[in-house]
Write an enzyme that holds these catalytic residues in place. Structure first.
Site, PDB file in Angstrom:
ATOM      1  N   ASP A 239      15.298   3.777 -20.777  1.00 30.36           N
ATOM      2  CA  ASP A 239      16.242   3.873 -20.353  1.00 30.36           C
ATOM      3  C   ASP A 239      17.670   3.711 -19.630  1.00 30.36           C
ATOM      4  O   ASP A 239      18.982   3.474 -19.712  1.00 30.36           O
ATOM      5  CB  ASP A 239      15.538   5.830 -19.640  1.00 30.36           C
TER       6      ASP A 239
ATOM      7  N   HIS B 270      15.956   6.403 -10.013  1.00 33.15           N
ATOM      8  CA  HIS B 270      16.341   4.914 -10.703  1.00 33.15           C
ATOM      9  C   HIS B 270      16.822   4.483  -9.119  1.00 33.15           C
ATOM     10  O   HIS B 270      16.615   3.234  -8.871  1.00 33.15           O
ATOM     11  CB  HIS B 270      17.278   5.351 -11.523  1.00 33.15           C
TER      12      HIS B 270
ATOM     13  N   ASP C  87       8.519   0.033 -14.188  1.00 33.78           N
ATOM     14  CA  ASP C  87       9.226   1.019 -14.299  1.00 33.78           C
ATOM     15  C   ASP C  87       8.600   2.059 -15.650  1.00 33.78           C
ATOM     16  O   ASP C  87       9.169   2.185 -16.471  1.00 33.78           O
ATOM     17  CB  ASP C  87      10.416   1.302 -14.125  1.00 33.78           C
ATOM     18  N   SER C  88       7.146   2.311 -15.423  1.00 33.64           N
ATOM     19  CA  SER C  88       5.904   2.120 -16.705  1.00 33.64           C
ATOM     20  C   SER C  88       6.183   3.960 -17.177  1.00 33.64           C
ATOM     21  O   SER C  88       6.217   5.126 -15.763  1.00 33.64           O
ATOM     22  CB  SER C  88       4.868   2.152 -17.041  1.00 33.64           C
ATOM     23  N   THR C  89       5.882   4.407 -18.184  1.00 35.11           N
ATOM     24  CA  THR C  89       5.245   6.061 -18.522  1.00 35.11           C
ATOM     25  C   THR C  89       3.983   5.518 -17.915  1.00 35.11           C
ATOM     26  O   THR C  89       3.234   4.704 -17.011  1.00 35.11           O
ATOM     27  CB  THR C  89       4.951   6.201 -19.778  1.00 35.11           C
ATOM     28  N   GLU C  90       3.471   7.002 -17.525  1.00 38.21           N
ATOM     29  CA  GLU C  90       1.826   7.224 -16.723  1.00 38.21           C
ATOM     30  C   GLU C  90       0.764   6.186 -17.649  1.00 38.21           C
ATOM     31  O   GLU C  90       1.049   5.963 -18.419  1.00 38.21           O
ATOM     32  CB  GLU C  90       1.386   8.887 -17.261  1.00 38.21           C
TER      33      GLU C  90
ATOM     34  N   PRO D 110       0.302   3.040 -24.707  1.00 38.69           N
ATOM     35  CA  PRO D 110       0.890   1.370 -23.969  1.00 38.69           C
ATOM     36  C   PRO D 110       0.731   0.635 -22.254  1.00 38.69           C
ATOM     37  O   PRO D 110       0.811  -0.333 -22.039  1.00 38.69           O
ATOM     38  CB  PRO D 110       2.586   1.087 -25.114  1.00 38.69           C
TER      39      PRO D 110
ATOM     40  N   ASP E  99       6.098  -6.144 -25.009  1.00 44.39           N
ATOM     41  CA  ASP E  99       5.138  -5.444 -24.147  1.00 44.39           C
ATOM     42  C   ASP E  99       4.957  -5.980 -22.351  1.00 44.39           C
ATOM     43  O   ASP E  99       5.041  -7.849 -22.455  1.00 44.39           O
ATOM     44  CB  ASP E  99       3.583  -5.961 -24.747  1.00 44.39           C
ATOM     45  N   GLY E 100       4.972  -5.400 -21.582  1.00 42.79           N
ATOM     46  CA  GLY E 100       5.511  -6.174 -20.057  1.00 42.79           C
ATOM     47  C   GLY E 100       4.324  -7.069 -19.862  1.00 42.79           C
ATOM     48  O   GLY E 100       4.354  -7.134 -18.530  1.00 42.79           O
TER      49      GLY E 100
HETATM   50  N1  SAM Z   1      10.882   6.716 -14.936  1.00 44.47           N
HETATM   51  C1  SAM Z   1       9.705   6.975 -15.802  1.00 44.47           C
HETATM   52  C2  SAM Z   1       8.399   7.350 -15.159  1.00 44.47           C
HETATM   53  O1  SAM Z   1       7.739   7.748 -13.783  1.00 44.47           O
HETATM   54  O2  SAM Z   1       7.300   8.308 -15.837  1.00 44.47           O
HETATM   55  C3  SAM Z   1       8.982   6.032 -16.384  1.00 44.47           C
HETATM   56  C4  SAM Z   1      10.434   5.946 -17.130  1.00 44.47           C
HETATM   57  S1  SAM Z   1      10.462   4.792 -18.917  1.00 44.47           S
HETATM   58  C5  SAM Z   1      11.739   5.944 -19.722  1.00 44.47           C
HETATM   59  C6  SAM Z   1       9.068   4.259 -19.208  1.00 44.47           C
HETATM   60  C7  SAM Z   1       9.045   3.318 -20.376  1.00 44.47           C
HETATM   61  O3  SAM Z   1       7.561   2.599 -19.982  1.00 44.47           O
HETATM   62  C8  SAM Z   1       8.890   3.645 -21.548  1.00 44.47           C
HETATM   63  O4  SAM Z   1      10.315   3.912 -22.214  1.00 44.47           O
HETATM   64  C9  SAM Z   1       7.846   3.211 -22.171  1.00 44.47           C
HETATM   65  O5  SAM Z   1       8.196   2.422 -24.202  1.00 44.47           O
HETATM   66  C10 SAM Z   1       7.463   1.983 -21.868  1.00 44.47           C
HETATM   67  N2  SAM Z   1       6.426   1.311 -21.617  1.00 44.47           N
HETATM   68  C11 SAM Z   1       5.040   1.781 -21.332  1.00 44.47           C
HETATM   69  N3  SAM Z   1       4.226   0.788 -22.047  1.00 44.47           N
HETATM   70  C12 SAM Z   1       4.527  -0.373 -21.452  1.00 44.47           C
HETATM   71  C13 SAM Z   1       4.876  -1.419 -21.591  1.00 44.47           C
HETATM   72  N4  SAM Z   1       3.461  -1.644 -21.702  1.00 44.47           N
HETATM   73  N5  SAM Z   1       5.371  -2.520 -21.486  1.00 44.47           N
HETATM   74  C14 SAM Z   1       6.684  -2.568 -21.371  1.00 44.47           C
HETATM   75  N6  SAM Z   1       7.342  -1.237 -21.433  1.00 44.47           N
HETATM   76  C15 SAM Z   1       6.201  -0.475 -21.797  1.00 44.47           C
END
Ligand code: SAM
Length: 275
Positions: A86, A62, A155-158, A162, A137-138
């Protein structure tokens, strides 16, 4: 009986953590969500079987997602965090007093509510008056934003489910348009041991769009391989031109004025990916 949580970081390799207690497991509209209390890293948020954040090591990711860009930009007033439900990146962003508004766009509201309930030390600033939390949706938010932000942090997931569109060239083009004329963006770009192709692809795409592109690293023990990268695209300011003396002393446990520059020094095998 001992219970363990295992994340398969590749089909042939993973990490495993001894479970103290499983607090939440649910299938949200977007992903499998679990909140596990582990012996070694404390409470851990897991999405689709992947470690998102843990109480013990969350500060590394973070701080490093937020501070290099917010220190490089001379006056970051409007900030956007894509994903980040988070709340950890938002907590770091509002440590910068110049930030007038930090917008969070997280697609899955359950991540926000679960983090607020079980991870207060991470999600505690989501209700801050300078924070605007939006569930959405970002990708769509970016496409609809023009010249709005000084700094954007992805800061998205892999890049699966989504988050897949958040690693496409069109998204970085959209980010360029959503940024003001001297804006900066950072995206988490995974690890060089198992995702070298992704790092290379993102680097190529971002270099086609931004005049200044820099990659930096951090050690995150619970993320795949432990060596994490971030890719920064900047329209005007170069993070490597930030003088150590001008880096503010922030309430941090990983990022420091000296580490700001050091983080951009990459091992040769990573340098070779982003040359
Ligand atoms: N630090 C973590 C990593 O590097 O994998 C990511 C943490 S954060 C919890 C990731 C967030 O991205 C998730 O809560 C997920 O729901 C969100 N996310 C995924 N796709 C997204 C999108 N298209 N728009 C907004 N949020 C999205």
């Amino acid at each position: 009986m001992e219970l363990w949580f295992t994340e398969k970081q590749t089909p042939e390799f993973g990490i495993t953590a001894k479970i103290r207690e499983t607090l939440v497991t649910e299938k949200t509209e977007y992903q499998d969500l679990a909140l596990i209390d582990t012996e070694e890293f404390g409470r851990m948020l897991v999405l689709d079987g992947m470690v998102m954040t843990t109480v013990k090591d969350e500060f590394v990711y973070h701080e490093m997602a937020a501070h290099p860009a917010l220190v490089t930009h001379p006056d970051p007033k409007q900030v956007l965090v894509v994903g980040g439900g988070d709340g950890g990146v938002i907590r770091e962003v509002i440590k910068h007093p110049q930030v007038e508004k930090a917008v969070l766009v997280e697609i899955d509201g359950k991540v926000i509510t679960c983090s607020k309930q079980y991870l207060p030390e991470i999600a505690g600033q989501l209700d801050h008056p300078r924070v605007d939390v939006q569930v959405g949706d970002g990708y769509m938010h970016i496409i609809q934003s023009k010249d709005k932000y000084d700094v954007i942090i992805v800061d998205s997931t892999e890049p699966v489910g989504p988050a897949a569109p958040l690693f496409e060239r069109g998204f970085y083009q959209g980010i360029h348009e959503a940024l003001k004329e001297d804006g900066i963006f950072v995206a988490q770009t995974d690890n060089p041991w198992f995702k070298a192709d992704l790092i290379q692809k993102v680097n190529r795409d971002v270099k086609d769009i931004f005049p200044i592109v820099q990659v930096y690293g951090a050690n995150i023990p619970t993320y795949p391989s432990g060596l994490w990268t971030f890719t920064m695209g900047s329209k005007k300011y170069d993070p490597l031109e930030v003088e150590e003396a001008s880096v503010p002393e922030l309430d941090t446990r990983y990022y420091t004025p000296r580490l700001h520059r050091a983080a951009f020094v990459l091992p040769r095998f990573v340098e070779d990916l982003v040359k």
